[in-house]
Write an enzyme that holds these catalytic residues in place. Sequence first.
Site, PDB file in Angstrom:
ATOM      1  N   LYS A 153       0.828  -1.201   0.000  1.00  0.00           N
ATOM      2  CA  LYS A 153       0.000   0.000   0.000  1.00  0.00           C
ATOM      3  C   LYS A 153       0.861   1.248   0.000  1.00  0.00           C
ATOM      4  O   LYS A 153       0.650   2.168  -0.804  1.00  0.00           O
ATOM      5  CB  LYS A 153      -0.901  -0.026   1.250  1.00  0.00           C
ATOM      6  CG  LYS A 153      -2.099   0.878   1.175  1.00  0.00           C
ATOM      7  CD  LYS A 153      -2.941   0.766   2.459  1.00  0.00           C
ATOM      8  CE  LYS A 153      -3.642  -0.581   2.552  1.00  0.00           C
ATOM      9  NZ  LYS A 153      -4.222  -0.820   3.893  1.00  0.00           N
ATOM     10  N   ARG A 172      -3.105   3.146   8.698  1.00  0.00           N
ATOM     11  CA  ARG A 172      -3.423   1.984   7.863  1.00  0.00           C
ATOM     12  C   ARG A 172      -2.275   0.990   7.805  1.00  0.00           C
ATOM     13  O   ARG A 172      -1.137   1.371   7.605  1.00  0.00           O
ATOM     14  CB  ARG A 172      -3.729   2.449   6.425  1.00  0.00           C
ATOM     15  CG  ARG A 172      -4.564   3.691   6.333  1.00  0.00           C
ATOM     16  CD  ARG A 172      -4.633   4.233   4.912  1.00  0.00           C
ATOM     17  NE  ARG A 172      -5.319   3.349   3.995  1.00  0.00           N
ATOM     18  CZ  ARG A 172      -5.370   3.546   2.685  1.00  0.00           C
ATOM     19  NH1 ARG A 172      -4.730   4.590   2.151  1.00  0.00           N
ATOM     20  NH2 ARG A 172      -6.006   2.703   1.920  1.00  0.00           N
ATOM     21  N   GLY A 219      -8.313  -8.084   4.722  1.00  0.00           N
ATOM     22  CA  GLY A 219      -9.138  -8.232   5.913  1.00  0.00           C
ATOM     23  C   GLY A 219      -8.398  -8.722   7.141  1.00  0.00           C
ATOM     24  O   GLY A 219      -8.976  -8.865   8.211  1.00  0.00           O
ATOM     25  N   MET A 276      -5.418  -7.391   8.451  1.00  0.00           N
ATOM     26  CA  MET A 276      -4.706  -6.370   9.214  1.00  0.00           C
ATOM     27  C   MET A 276      -5.667  -5.222   9.478  1.00  0.00           C
ATOM     28  O   MET A 276      -6.744  -5.162   8.936  1.00  0.00           O
ATOM     29  CB  MET A 276      -3.503  -5.904   8.413  1.00  0.00           C
ATOM     30  CG  MET A 276      -2.635  -7.051   7.947  1.00  0.00           C
ATOM     31  SD  MET A 276      -1.563  -7.665   9.230  1.00  0.00           S
ATOM     32  CE  MET A 276      -0.655  -6.191   9.544  1.00  0.00           C
ATOM     33  N   ARG A 278      -3.734  -1.325  -6.354  1.00  0.00           N
ATOM     34  CA  ARG A 278      -2.911  -2.540  -6.368  1.00  0.00           C
ATOM     35  C   ARG A 278      -3.383  -3.413  -7.524  1.00  0.00           C
ATOM     36  O   ARG A 278      -4.472  -3.202  -8.061  1.00  0.00           O
ATOM     37  CB  ARG A 278      -3.065  -3.298  -5.050  1.00  0.00           C
ATOM     38  CG  ARG A 278      -4.474  -3.810  -4.859  1.00  0.00           C
ATOM     39  CD  ARG A 278      -4.708  -4.461  -3.528  1.00  0.00           C
ATOM     40  NE  ARG A 278      -6.132  -4.348  -3.231  1.00  0.00           N
ATOM     41  CZ  ARG A 278      -6.665  -4.425  -2.021  1.00  0.00           C
ATOM     42  NH1 ARG A 278      -5.896  -4.606  -0.979  1.00  0.00           N
ATOM     43  NH2 ARG A 278      -7.953  -4.323  -1.861  1.00  0.00           N
ATOM     44  N   HIS A 301      -7.818 -45.120  -6.591  1.00  0.00           N
ATOM     45  CA  HIS A 301      -8.086 -45.475  -7.983  1.00  0.00           C
ATOM     46  C   HIS A 301      -9.025 -44.474  -8.651  1.00  0.00           C
ATOM     47  O   HIS A 301      -8.737 -43.935  -9.716  1.00  0.00           O
ATOM     48  CB  HIS A 301      -8.682 -46.880  -8.028  1.00  0.00           C
ATOM     49  CG  HIS A 301      -9.059 -47.315  -9.405  1.00  0.00           C
ATOM     50  ND1 HIS A 301     -10.337 -47.212  -9.887  1.00  0.00           N
ATOM     51  CD2 HIS A 301      -8.308 -47.800 -10.416  1.00  0.00           C
ATOM     52  CE1 HIS A 301     -10.367 -47.643 -11.127  1.00  0.00           C
ATOM     53  NE2 HIS A 301      -9.142 -48.020 -11.473  1.00  0.00           N
ATOM     54  N   GLU A 335      12.439 -45.565 -12.897  1.00  0.00           N
ATOM     55  CA  GLU A 335      11.428 -45.575 -11.836  1.00  0.00           C
ATOM     56  C   GLU A 335      11.916 -46.317 -10.600  1.00  0.00           C
ATOM     57  O   GLU A 335      11.191 -46.435  -9.618  1.00  0.00           O
ATOM     58  CB  GLU A 335      10.124 -46.199 -12.356  1.00  0.00           C
ATOM     59  CG  GLU A 335      10.310 -47.570 -12.982  1.00  0.00           C
ATOM     60  CD  GLU A 335       9.043 -48.094 -13.639  1.00  0.00           C
ATOM     61  OE1 GLU A 335       7.951 -47.775 -13.169  1.00  0.00           O
ATOM     62  OE2 GLU A 335       9.171 -48.846 -14.630  1.00  0.00           O
ATOM     63  N   SER A 362      12.614 -41.896 -19.512  1.00  0.00           N
ATOM     64  CA  SER A 362      11.391 -41.226 -19.103  1.00  0.00           C
ATOM     65  C   SER A 362      11.247 -41.521 -17.628  1.00  0.00           C
ATOM     66  O   SER A 362      11.215 -42.685 -17.224  1.00  0.00           O
ATOM     67  CB  SER A 362      10.195 -41.766 -19.880  1.00  0.00           C
ATOM     68  OG  SER A 362       9.023 -41.180 -19.382  1.00  0.00           O
ATOM     69  N   GLY A 405       9.579 -42.272 -14.478  1.00  0.00           N
ATOM     70  CA  GLY A 405       8.277 -42.730 -13.985  1.00  0.00           C
ATOM     71  C   GLY A 405       8.208 -42.328 -12.527  1.00  0.00           C
ATOM     72  O   GLY A 405       8.541 -43.097 -11.632  1.00  0.00           O
ATOM     73  N   THR A 406       7.794 -41.087 -12.309  1.00  0.00           N
ATOM     74  CA  THR A 406       7.950 -40.534 -10.953  1.00  0.00           C
ATOM     75  C   THR A 406       6.942 -41.075  -9.954  1.00  0.00           C
ATOM     76  O   THR A 406       7.132 -40.899  -8.757  1.00  0.00           O
ATOM     77  CB  THR A 406       7.877 -38.994 -10.993  1.00  0.00           C
ATOM     78  OG1 THR A 406       6.754 -38.619 -11.784  1.00  0.00           O
ATOM     79  CG2 THR A 406       9.138 -38.414 -11.581  1.00  0.00           C
ATOM     80  N   ASN A 407       5.875 -41.735 -10.425  1.00  0.00           N
ATOM     81  CA  ASN A 407       4.972 -42.348  -9.443  1.00  0.00           C
ATOM     82  C   ASN A 407       5.721 -43.440  -8.687  1.00  0.00           C
ATOM     83  O   ASN A 407       5.760 -43.450  -7.450  1.00  0.00           O
ATOM     84  CB  ASN A 407       3.753 -42.966 -10.127  1.00  0.00           C
ATOM     85  CG  ASN A 407       2.881 -41.914 -10.779  1.00  0.00           C
ATOM     86  OD1 ASN A 407       3.038 -40.727 -10.516  1.00  0.00           O
ATOM     87  ND2 ASN A 407       1.971 -42.344 -11.636  1.00  0.00           N
ATOM     88  N   CYS A 443       6.899 -39.059 -17.142  1.00  0.00           N
ATOM     89  CA  CYS A 443       5.550 -39.514 -17.480  1.00  0.00           C
ATOM     90  C   CYS A 443       4.732 -39.864 -16.240  1.00  0.00           C
ATOM     91  O   CYS A 443       3.726 -40.521 -16.325  1.00  0.00           O
ATOM     92  CB  CYS A 443       5.609 -40.706 -18.434  1.00  0.00           C
ATOM     93  SG  CYS A 443       6.421 -42.137 -17.721  1.00  0.00           S
ATOM     94  N   TYR A 487      10.982 -33.029 -22.561  1.00  0.00           N
ATOM     95  CA  TYR A 487       9.517 -32.914 -22.550  1.00  0.00           C
ATOM     96  C   TYR A 487       8.932 -33.418 -21.233  1.00  0.00           C
ATOM     97  O   TYR A 487       9.609 -34.103 -20.458  1.00  0.00           O
ATOM     98  CB  TYR A 487       8.897 -33.709 -23.712  1.00  0.00           C
ATOM     99  CG  TYR A 487       9.044 -35.209 -23.572  1.00  0.00           C
ATOM    100  CD1 TYR A 487       8.091 -35.951 -22.865  1.00  0.00           C
ATOM    101  CD2 TYR A 487      10.132 -35.889 -24.107  1.00  0.00           C
ATOM    102  CE1 TYR A 487       8.232 -37.317 -22.705  1.00  0.00           C
ATOM    103  CE2 TYR A 487      10.282 -37.257 -23.958  1.00  0.00           C
ATOM    104  CZ  TYR A 487       9.323 -37.964 -23.244  1.00  0.00           C
ATOM    105  OH  TYR A 487       9.461 -39.311 -23.070  1.00  0.00           O
TER     106      TYR A 487
END
Length: 915
Positions: free
Chosen positions: A34, A107, A116, A118, A374, A492, A785, A804, A806-808, A871, A891
Amino acid sequence: MPAKKKAVKTNYVYHFGCGKADGNGAMKELLGGKGANLAEMAGHPKLKLPVPPGFTITTEVCTYYWNNKRTYPKTLKAAVEANLKKVEKETGKVFGSKTNPLLVSVRSGARSSMPGMMETILNVGLTLDTIPGMIAKTGDERFVYDAYRRLIMMYSDVVMEKAAGIEPKDDKGIRKILDEMLCEVKAKRHYKSDTELTAKELKELCERFKKEVKKVLGKEFPDNPQEQLWGAIGAVFASWNGKRAVAYRNIEKIPHDWGTAVNVQTMVFGNMGETSATGVAFTRNPGNGDSHFYGEYLVNAQGEDVVAGIRTPSPINKWSVSGHGNDDKFLAVVMPKAYKELDAIQKRLEKHFRDMLDIEFTIEDGRLWLLQCRVGKRNGIAAVQMALDMVKEKLINKTQAVLRVSPAQLDELLHPIVDPKAEKAAKPLAKGLPAGPGGACGYIVFDTQTAIEAKKAGKEVILVREETNPEDVEGMRAAAAILTARGGMTSHAALVARGWGKCCIVGCSEISVNLAKRTMSVAGKTFKEGDFLTLNGTRGLVYEGKLAMLDGGTSNKNLAAFLKICDSVRTLGVRANADNPADAQKARDFGAEGIGLFRIEHMFYGANSEKPLFALRKMILSSTKEERVKALNEIFPYMKNDIKATLKAMAGFPVTIRLMDPPLHEFVPHSKDAVAAICKALKISEVEFKKRADALAEVNPMMGHRGIRLGVTYPEITSMQARAIFEAAAELIKEGLKVKPEIMIPVVCIDKEIISQKPLIEEAYKQVVAKTGKKMEYKVGTMIEIPRAAITSAKIAAVADFYSFGTNDLTQMSFGFSRDDIGAFVPSYIEQGVLKHDPFQILDQEGVGFLIKHAVKAGREVKPKLKIGICGEHGGEPSSVEFCHREGFNYVSCSPFRVPIARLAAAQAAAKGKK
Ligand code: ADP
Ligand code: MG
Ligand code: MG
């Protein structure tokens, strides 16, 4: 505050007003948002706007205050006095003067806005001594007592109660008590609005207010202007660590050590009668992005009256009409001169800040004042519209434009949603976890078959289940939305729904499903098949009956245009995970540049899977190589056709085909008929069947006989798959299409595994070339993975054309968290702050990311052009996409519906890199 030297040099107070300012808009850290923008508006040579003069006490003072037992730096008092003198000179008024008093507002203003949270106190400096002077000067006793009663209400609340740490009895604070007294008087007089109260009534009320304050809080309301000023300043600093503010910062992840600034500013009065007003406006419509000035105002009002909803504000112009009444009293008509000036200023402001702004203004007796500006908040539709318009208007460039829409805002445009108006008026039946975004309204069904039939009959259905499993997939596909009583965000149902961009609520424990009776009950009500529900999957809310819906999706022209801009900025490729031609087509529609994960086994699930599944069952239950090869040859044509159809839909783009991965026992038949059929086909007894089936059972299937391990034990399985891929490709080449198959070997942890499979693939290729005469470019790479694969990347890269991630699974194996069982403990981890996020949703950059970084670096040292992608679920999650961009991935690949988000996230990562 270490060095004394610094304290002397430090400027704790910055002046603004009358065409000058010590600070500017870039100083948000020191002056707060402000304060910095007040300085910019007042002092920038191109603006010099009418801002009531004042000064900002810096955030450093707040830090000092909290680090030094709530005291101030020694030089502060003198600095405030000097600045107050300056303001007195500029306004020709004197703080505390009996004849010509200056009033100020105090202020708060943090670096980033905390709406809301402060505090702000208006009309500071009104005392029994200054009141007569104010009345004499303004000739308006009513106005002065209205200001006084506001001061008492705000000051007693903010300074005397909250900042003093007083916990109100029964949660009823002093402000509420005083407010009720005000309402009583209004009721007694049959007044509808505050403005009807007379001077006499207000004056009496002020006296009663002060007595009540004394009674409740045990202290006199201060009648000394300096005491009021310093009390207010201290209260604003104190409010930084108020309960609400701390909680808000925790949620919004705003650091607690930032501190707030305090702005002390000359009061201007919107409550001085019919020629005065106060309002809030936006330089463009924040609801739909229209490039028209938009806002609301109230005549004869002060401060927060506009937002507080006590009186209904009026639109400032014809573009701001809301339909809530008061629509004929445009500011443009009521106060044309002030409006014209305001309109001209908002145009200059937007040019200057190059963004849509939220502006607070006050008109005092016909004269316009700017109190705040702002960057304005906006919804997704508006954000995209504004970004496009501003590029066209040359207000911003494309790199800036992609940063103007957050992924969550873009997501709003991708799904149909429940009409917010209808939703506001309805009461939710139950709340569950928001697993799939958007909204849906439909006819409830309890099983897959009914869902499919109802869908065929053209009905929108909601599939309600205790929880879902892979056999429900067709029903889930047919349904407009899914609602389950059990399961978490990675259950799932949640995974499948998210993949499809389908509205889904899981873990809605308040509902109970009675499958036998085909009913569900919730909140004491019972619903049967065919009854209607409406779901808001973005918020996890379930409603009874049909609520109105709004459309979303790719047909949106603005969305397409905006994503095109994203594509011109990003460097990271975006592919999709797709297992069939329909998903491949969808992925193309959403702008995917290839498939990053095609699961070859998909043909064994869902529609038309009967015959290939039967052949597969024969294959896994074979006891000799001959039996197995025979079964594989039966599978071959199905697999080839399946691959061909998807390669065709993606013609011209690369398609990564993952060799078979699922644990074999998943396919063992259970039903009596299915068992009998397989026994007949294999010419074996049921006893023999059971023996073979039991042999396939595994203690830990996730880490069992699957992926490349199948290829090592049964090389003929790899050979058949490779043949299917190459033949499919060759046939398409014959048709004149371009295809780029990339064979991905899953569950690799040792380089020698790949070395064992490559000759099989090469051999299959040779055979296909010999048979068809068609050569092609292809790649053989691997999914990373398993942590060991990442760790030994230097060796693996030597034998792989691409990675690739496989991050799961990589997350599962790095944490040792079973993907399917995290519901029992991960929520507690997050609640207690042991984990910041669910690592299956947001990539753990510290741990899993460490493995990825190592694998990329070590791999590219061996093979500089090693192609790298991801992926997992993370491929469509913005912060994870940014990580992939930074680490030099080629990618990301995600479910088709996440592709637009990934395109945006990739563009934002590139844009941030440029900044
Ligand atoms: P917030 O940060 O919650 O928006 P503000 O400090 O902007 O709080 O104050 C709330 C409102 O009080 C403003 O919108 C404005 O209408 C009013 N206000 C603040 N300072 C002044 C002033 N000097 N003169 C007139 N009105 C003021
Ligand atoms: Mg404000
Ligand atoms: Mg896996």
